[in-house]
Design a protein around this motif. Structure first.
Motif, PDB file in Angstrom:
ATOM      1  N   LEU A 156       0.824   4.269  -2.676  1.00 33.09           N
ATOM      2  CA  LEU A 156       0.880   5.589  -2.603  1.00 33.09           C
ATOM      3  C   LEU A 156       2.031   6.490  -3.269  1.00 33.09           C
ATOM      4  O   LEU A 156       1.652   7.534  -4.148  1.00 33.09           O
ATOM      5  CB  LEU A 156       1.132   6.158  -1.257  1.00 33.09           C
ATOM      6  N   GLY A 161      -5.923  -2.847   2.589  1.00 38.87           N
ATOM      7  CA  GLY A 161      -6.335  -2.393   0.951  1.00 38.87           C
ATOM      8  C   GLY A 161      -5.433  -1.837   0.391  1.00 38.87           C
ATOM      9  O   GLY A 161      -4.302  -1.169   1.070  1.00 38.87           O
ATOM     10  N   VAL A 162      -5.401  -1.724  -1.057  1.00 43.48           N
ATOM     11  CA  VAL A 162      -4.078  -1.187  -1.723  1.00 43.48           C
ATOM     12  C   VAL A 162      -4.342   0.335  -1.552  1.00 43.48           C
ATOM     13  O   VAL A 162      -3.203   1.177  -1.524  1.00 43.48           O
ATOM     14  CB  VAL A 162      -4.145  -1.675  -3.197  1.00 43.48           C
ATOM     15  N   GLU A 163      -5.436   1.082  -1.145  1.00 42.53           N
ATOM     16  CA  GLU A 163      -5.775   2.418  -1.015  1.00 42.53           C
ATOM     17  C   GLU A 163      -5.595   2.835   0.333  1.00 42.53           C
ATOM     18  O   GLU A 163      -5.508   4.194   0.706  1.00 42.53           O
ATOM     19  CB  GLU A 163      -7.056   2.730  -1.584  1.00 42.53           C
ATOM     20  N   THR A 164      -5.010   2.024   1.319  1.00 39.92           N
ATOM     21  CA  THR A 164      -5.039   2.466   2.656  1.00 39.92           C
ATOM     22  C   THR A 164      -3.951   3.613   2.875  1.00 39.92           C
ATOM     23  O   THR A 164      -4.572   4.560   3.432  1.00 39.92           O
ATOM     24  CB  THR A 164      -4.364   1.552   3.569  1.00 39.92           C
ATOM     25  N   MET A 165      -3.029   3.582   2.209  1.00 43.56           N
ATOM     26  CA  MET A 165      -1.941   4.627   2.243  1.00 43.56           C
ATOM     27  C   MET A 165      -2.354   6.002   1.783  1.00 43.56           C
ATOM     28  O   MET A 165      -1.916   6.973   1.915  1.00 43.56           O
ATOM     29  CB  MET A 165      -0.619   4.190   2.014  1.00 43.56           C
ATOM     30  N   LEU A 166      -3.148   5.801   0.689  1.00 41.24           N
ATOM     31  CA  LEU A 166      -3.618   7.103  -0.043  1.00 41.24           C
ATOM     32  C   LEU A 166      -4.729   7.737   0.818  1.00 41.24           C
ATOM     33  O   LEU A 166      -4.522   8.868   1.065  1.00 41.24           O
ATOM     34  CB  LEU A 166      -4.508   6.442  -1.319  1.00 41.24           C
ATOM     35  N   SER A 205       0.723  -1.221   0.042  1.00 44.17           N
ATOM     36  CA  SER A 205      -0.019   0.067   0.187  1.00 44.17           C
ATOM     37  C   SER A 205       0.852   1.258  -0.044  1.00 44.17           C
ATOM     38  O   SER A 205       0.369   2.595  -0.621  1.00 44.17           O
ATOM     39  CB  SER A 205      -1.101   0.117   1.033  1.00 44.17           C
ATOM     40  N   LYS A 207      -9.669   0.016  -6.087  1.00 44.55           N
ATOM     41  CA  LYS A 207      -9.094  -1.416  -6.042  1.00 44.55           C
ATOM     42  C   LYS A 207      -8.786  -1.902  -7.594  1.00 44.55           C
ATOM     43  O   LYS A 207      -7.761  -2.482  -7.974  1.00 44.55           O
ATOM     44  CB  LYS A 207      -9.788  -2.585  -5.406  1.00 44.55           C
TER      45      LYS A 207
END
Lengths: 88, 296
Positions: free
Chosen positions: A47, B173-178, A43, A69
């Motif tokens: 970012l 989730g892949v978007e967690t750090m976003l 993750s 996703k």
């Protein structure tokens, strides 16, 4: 391996350079998963990649995007989203 | 192995947690605390691996043989902070004496109009951070948590304070750090723990209390990518109704030079491990990693 389209080649190059991956951009299969089991990205890599995409293409990825996703699921999906949303 | 805590997690804890929440709310803190004695006794006797791990931790931290009484005190400190979570989550700050050290560190960071990373550990109580929010007006603290491995804690948090439960950022989730970055951009404070390694974490070996242990590199990588300043946070339990909150400036920016990324990362995590070590020696009862931290 599925062949990379020109935009996919470009995004693969950005990905390898941004995340300092030790693989060549050309060997990233556009339909294989990028995160988790695929290239082993996490993750924080997502970012870093999102920030580079914003800088290069003027497309700001949002965590609240319902498709987030899917967008991050493969090089192909990512390249498609960039094509659709880029401002530069 | 350092993921051992996931295996021995939550054994029998579900019922005792529910029971404690009920007692805490219906009887009040002082009577509820008497129940901590049998509960601690049960966990101390019933779970040998956890007991051994704490014994070894204390021997390393204090350099002396550790007896049962000392172990009991350790368990009692842990149980006290779990009980007090109920009160912190329901806004009963009036029950506690909280001493702040370095509050200005956070104020200075936030005055710059950007967010920061509050880097803690499974030491003492992170929940006491809520008292900080209260004393600093609208402090927006969001804790990054592995809720899949603590879903019972999540359920109880949700019941006690749905607003706080809503602010928890779930990892995985892949978007967690976003999401974390978006929060930082709005001037928010992100709480992360830097001591426990979960399955998929990238790690680095650091010297901690005299021997090498694995630490996750995630928090420092995040700080580097998000260009966020890091402030250390330790909410120590000091017996009775006393807590001590320690805030320390850690770094304005985590710099990783291209040629020696790994070495820079290691050095940074090692510096954190050294601060953690100092805190552990100063308040050993507050170490709440009930598993073999250094591996087997």
């Amino acid at each position: 391996m599925t062949a990379q389209s020109p935009i996919e080649q470009e995004v693969a190059q950005l990905l390898v350079e941004t995340l300092k991956l030790k693989v060549s951009a050309a060997i990233i299969d556009p339909v294989q998963p990028l995160f988790g089991d695929g290239l082993g990205l996490d993750s924080i890599d997502a970012l870093e990649l999102a920030l580079a995409i914003s800088k290069t293409y003027g497309y700001q990825l949002k965590s609240s995007d319902p498709d987030i996703k899917v967008i991050f699921s493969s090089l192909r999906a990512l390249a498609e989203a960039i094509e659709k949303n880029r401002t530069k | 192995m350092s993921v051992a805590w996931q295996q021995q997690k939550e054994q029998g804890t579900h019922r005792s947690l529910r029971f404690m929440v009920w007692i805490a709310q219906s009887l009040g803190r002082t009577p509820a605390r008497t129940f901590l004695y049998p509960i601690c006794f049960y966990f101390l006797i019933g779970f040998g691996c956890a007991r051994q791990a704490i014994r070894r931790f204390r021997e390393r931290a204090l350099n002396h043989p550790v007896g049962w009484l000392e172990l009991f005190r350790h368990y009692h400190a842990f149980a006290s902070t779990i009980l007090d979570r109920v009160y912190f989550l329901t806004g009963r700050f009036d029950l506690f004496e909280v001493e702040f050290h370095g509050r200005e560190v956070l104020q200075q960071e936030l005055a710059k109009g950007r967010g920061c990373i509050l880097l803690g550990a499974h030491v003492g109580s992170f929940e006491v951070v809520r008292s900080l929010g209260r004393s600093q007006g609208n402090l927006d603290v969001r804790v990054v948590m592995d809720e899949q491995n603590a879903h019972r804690i999540r359920d109880i948090t949700k019941e006690l304070n749905p607003v706080v439960a809503e602010t928890v950022i779930q990892v995985g989730g892949v978007e967690t750090m976003l999401q974390v970055k978006e929060c930082l951009d709005q001037g928010g404070v992100i709480g992360v723990m830097g001591d426990r390694v979960t399955q998929d974490d990238q790690t680095v070996g650091c010297t901690f209390l005299g021997q090498e242990a694995r630490f996750p590199t995630g928090p420092m990588r995040l700080a580097n990518v998000a260009r966020a300043p890091v402030v250390l946070f330790f909410g120590l339990y000091r017996g009775g109704n006393r807590y001590e909150v320690h805030l320390e400036s850690f770094c304005d920016q985590v710099q990783l030079s291209p040629g020696q990324r790994e070495a820079d990362l290691r050095q940074c995590v090692q510096r954190y491990a050294e601060r953690l070590e100092a805190v552990c020696r100063q308040a050993p009862d507050n170490w709440f990693n009930f598993y073999e931290f250094w591996g087997e």
